[in-house]
Design a protein around this motif. Structure first.
Motif, PDB file in Angstrom:
ATOM      1  N   PRO A   1       6.874   8.286 -48.124  1.00 25.88           N
ATOM      2  CA  PRO A   1       8.209   8.245 -47.511  1.00 25.88           C
ATOM      3  C   PRO A   1       8.443   7.012 -46.631  1.00 25.88           C
ATOM      4  CG  PRO A   1       6.815   9.800 -46.346  1.00 25.88           C
ATOM      5  CD  PRO A   1       6.035   9.354 -47.533  1.00 25.88           C
ATOM      6  N   PHE A   2       7.367   6.296 -46.274  1.00 24.97           N
ATOM      7  CA  PHE A   2       7.505   5.111 -45.432  1.00 24.97           C
ATOM      8  C   PHE A   2       7.102   3.879 -46.237  1.00 24.97           C
ATOM      9  CE2 PHE A   2       6.531   8.740 -42.737  1.00 24.97           C
ATOM     10  CZ  PHE A   2       7.574   8.704 -41.834  1.00 24.97           C
ATOM     11  N   ARG A   3       8.079   3.314 -46.925  1.00 29.71           N
ATOM     12  CA  ARG A   3       7.817   2.138 -47.755  1.00 29.71           C
ATOM     13  C   ARG A   3       8.344   0.912 -47.019  1.00 29.71           C
ATOM     14  NH1 ARG A   3       8.881   4.114 -54.007  1.00 29.71           N
ATOM     15  NH2 ARG A   3       7.774   6.115 -53.825  1.00 29.71           N
ATOM     16  N   VAL A   4       7.449   0.315 -46.274  1.00 38.66           N
ATOM     17  CA  VAL A   4       7.890  -0.786 -45.419  1.00 38.66           C
ATOM     18  C   VAL A   4       6.894  -1.928 -45.449  1.00 38.66           C
ATOM     19  CG1 VAL A   4       9.129   0.748 -43.849  1.00 38.66           C
ATOM     20  CG2 VAL A   4       6.766   0.138 -43.350  1.00 38.66           C
TER      21      VAL A   4
ATOM     22  N   ASN B   1       8.822  10.578 -31.861  1.00 40.75           N
ATOM     23  CA  ASN B   1       8.763  11.966 -32.318  1.00 40.75           C
ATOM     24  C   ASN B   1       7.968  12.142 -33.609  1.00 40.75           C
ATOM     25  OD1 ASN B   1      10.312  12.695 -30.148  1.00 40.75           O
ATOM     26  ND2 ASN B   1      12.227  12.846 -31.305  1.00 40.75           N
ATOM     27  N   ASN B   2       7.820  11.055 -34.355  1.00 39.51           N
ATOM     28  CA  ASN B   2       7.141  11.141 -35.646  1.00 39.51           C
ATOM     29  C   ASN B   2       5.953  10.190 -35.739  1.00 39.51           C
ATOM     30  OD1 ASN B   2       9.197  12.884 -37.417  1.00 39.51           O
ATOM     31  ND2 ASN B   2      10.401  11.433 -36.217  1.00 39.51           N
ATOM     32  N   SER B   3       5.391   9.833 -34.588  1.00 42.72           N
ATOM     33  CA  SER B   3       4.336   8.816 -34.565  1.00 42.72           C
ATOM     34  C   SER B   3       3.120   9.224 -35.407  1.00 42.72           C
ATOM     35  CB  SER B   3       3.910   8.513 -33.126  1.00 42.72           C
ATOM     36  OG  SER B   3       3.441   9.675 -32.478  1.00 42.72           O
ATOM     37  N   ASP B   4       2.734  10.484 -35.345  1.00 41.92           N
ATOM     38  CA  ASP B   4       1.566  10.927 -36.105  1.00 41.92           C
ATOM     39  C   ASP B   4       1.770  10.741 -37.607  1.00 41.92           C
ATOM     40  OD1 ASP B   4       0.277  11.617 -33.798  1.00 41.92           O
ATOM     41  OD2 ASP B   4       0.676  13.770 -33.950  1.00 41.92           O
ATOM     42  N   GLU B   5       2.943  11.116 -38.081  1.00 40.90           N
ATOM     43  CA  GLU B   5       3.231  11.004 -39.506  1.00 40.90           C
ATOM     44  C   GLU B   5       3.346   9.536 -39.933  1.00 40.90           C
ATOM     45  OE1 GLU B   5       3.742  12.192 -43.365  1.00 40.90           O
ATOM     46  OE2 GLU B   5       3.178  13.407 -41.626  1.00 40.90           O
ATOM     47  N   ILE B   6       3.987   8.733 -39.094  1.00 36.37           N
ATOM     48  CA  ILE B   6       4.136   7.305 -39.404  1.00 36.37           C
ATOM     49  C   ILE B   6       2.767   6.635 -39.490  1.00 36.37           C
ATOM     50  CG2 ILE B   6       5.005   5.088 -38.550  1.00 36.37           C
ATOM     51  CD1 ILE B   6       7.323   6.696 -37.284  1.00 36.37           C
TER      52      ILE B   6
ATOM     53  N   ALA C   1      -2.763   0.654 -44.752  1.00 36.35           N
ATOM     54  CA  ALA C   1      -2.343  -0.739 -44.635  1.00 36.35           C
ATOM     55  C   ALA C   1      -2.803  -1.336 -43.314  1.00 36.35           C
ATOM     56  CB  ALA C   1      -0.815  -0.834 -44.758  1.00 36.35           C
ATOM     57  N   ALA C   2      -2.742  -0.534 -42.246  1.00 33.88           N
ATOM     58  CA  ALA C   2      -3.132  -1.020 -40.918  1.00 33.88           C
ATOM     59  C   ALA C   2      -4.622  -1.324 -40.857  1.00 33.88           C
ATOM     60  CB  ALA C   2      -2.754   0.008 -39.855  1.00 33.88           C
ATOM     61  N   THR C   3      -5.457  -0.408 -41.360  1.00 32.71           N
ATOM     62  CA  THR C   3      -6.898  -0.616 -41.291  1.00 32.71           C
ATOM     63  C   THR C   3      -7.333  -1.817 -42.139  1.00 32.71           C
ATOM     64  OG1 THR C   3      -7.212   1.058 -43.021  1.00 32.71           O
ATOM     65  CG2 THR C   3      -7.470   1.769 -40.745  1.00 32.71           C
TER      66      THR C   3
END
Length: 235
Positions: free
Chosen positions: A65-68, A194-199, A206-208
């Motif tokens: 859901p987070f395609r960024v 509010n959605n930090s865990d899901e994000i 990608a972050a790691t």
């Protein structure tokens, strides 16, 4: 030893492959390094880790859901010097090191530029960001290999590196120069927190990958200036 190695001896505690307590020695070495890493080690061009600065880091997530695509630059992180080594597993014959690290708090700030889709909605955001992470547990696995320079001196080069992390709490804040001051900018701030865990779950691969790439470059800059015999005399 020449004067160059005399200076290096201040911040390097050598370990021996034959040491039955090798893992404890490696942990002691990393803890001994802490005050030198805070100041930076000019001899081998290692900058201070607190604050730790990154000119640019790019993360891209093309699934879910987070395609960024997110670009962060002029990033400054504070708190890395408070690290404590929780575990070490070293196999120096194969130049692999696994580390478990704990950090009480990391404060990060910088500039960001994000393009993509979040929950099917197009997102375009750019500006300043702040983030706080509490009780961070980090893990790293380093795969090295032995290399020899023209003079026949051996070094360890990091070939691959993987990192992972988790934390107890997080907090985000952005100042969106595109949407700042309007309902979209405030809604995005609220959404992030509010959605930090899901994000983070969605962006974590990608972050790691991006973080491991940065640290691999950082560590190789140091290791390729430190002869293997200096920190592993019986190699």
């Amino acid at each position: 030893m020449n004067s160059y190695f005399d200076k290096l001896a201040e911040y390097i505690l050598p370990c021996y492959k034959a040491d039955p307590e090798l893992n404890k020695c490696v942990a002691k070495t990393f803890n001994h390094l802490r005050p030198y890493l805070i100041k930076g080690i000019k001899d081998i061009s290692v900058p201070s880790i607190d604050p730790f600065k990154l000119e640019r880091i790019v993360m891209e997530n093309g699934q879910g859901p987070f395609r960024v695509r997110a670009t962060f630059y002029n990033v400054t992180a504070n708190g890395a010097s408070n690290y404590s080594i929780q575990s070490v597993k070293a196999d120096v014959d194969h130049y692999t090191i696994e580390l478990g690290v704990k950090l009480p708090r990391i404060d990060i700030r910088g500039k960001y530029d994000v393009n993509g889709n979040v929950l099917l909605f197009p997102v375009r955001s750019k500006g300043d960001f702040w983030a706080i992470f509490l009780d961070v547990d980090g893990a790293a696995k380093i795969y090295g290999k032995e290399v020899t320079n023209k003079e026949g001196v051996k070094f360890m080069k990091i070939d691959k590196m993987y990192v992972d992390f988790k934390f107890a709490k997080s907090r985000f804040r952005i100042k969106d120069v595109i949407n700042h001051g309007n309902i979209i900018g405030e809604a995005m701030n609220q959404f992030l927190n509010n959605n930090s865990d899901e994000i983070i779950k969605e962006m974590k691969p990608a972050a790691t990958t991006a973080i491991a790439k940065q640290f691999k470059t950082f560590l190789n800059a140091a290791f390729l200036q430190l002869p293997l015999k200096l920190w592993l005399p019986d190699a």
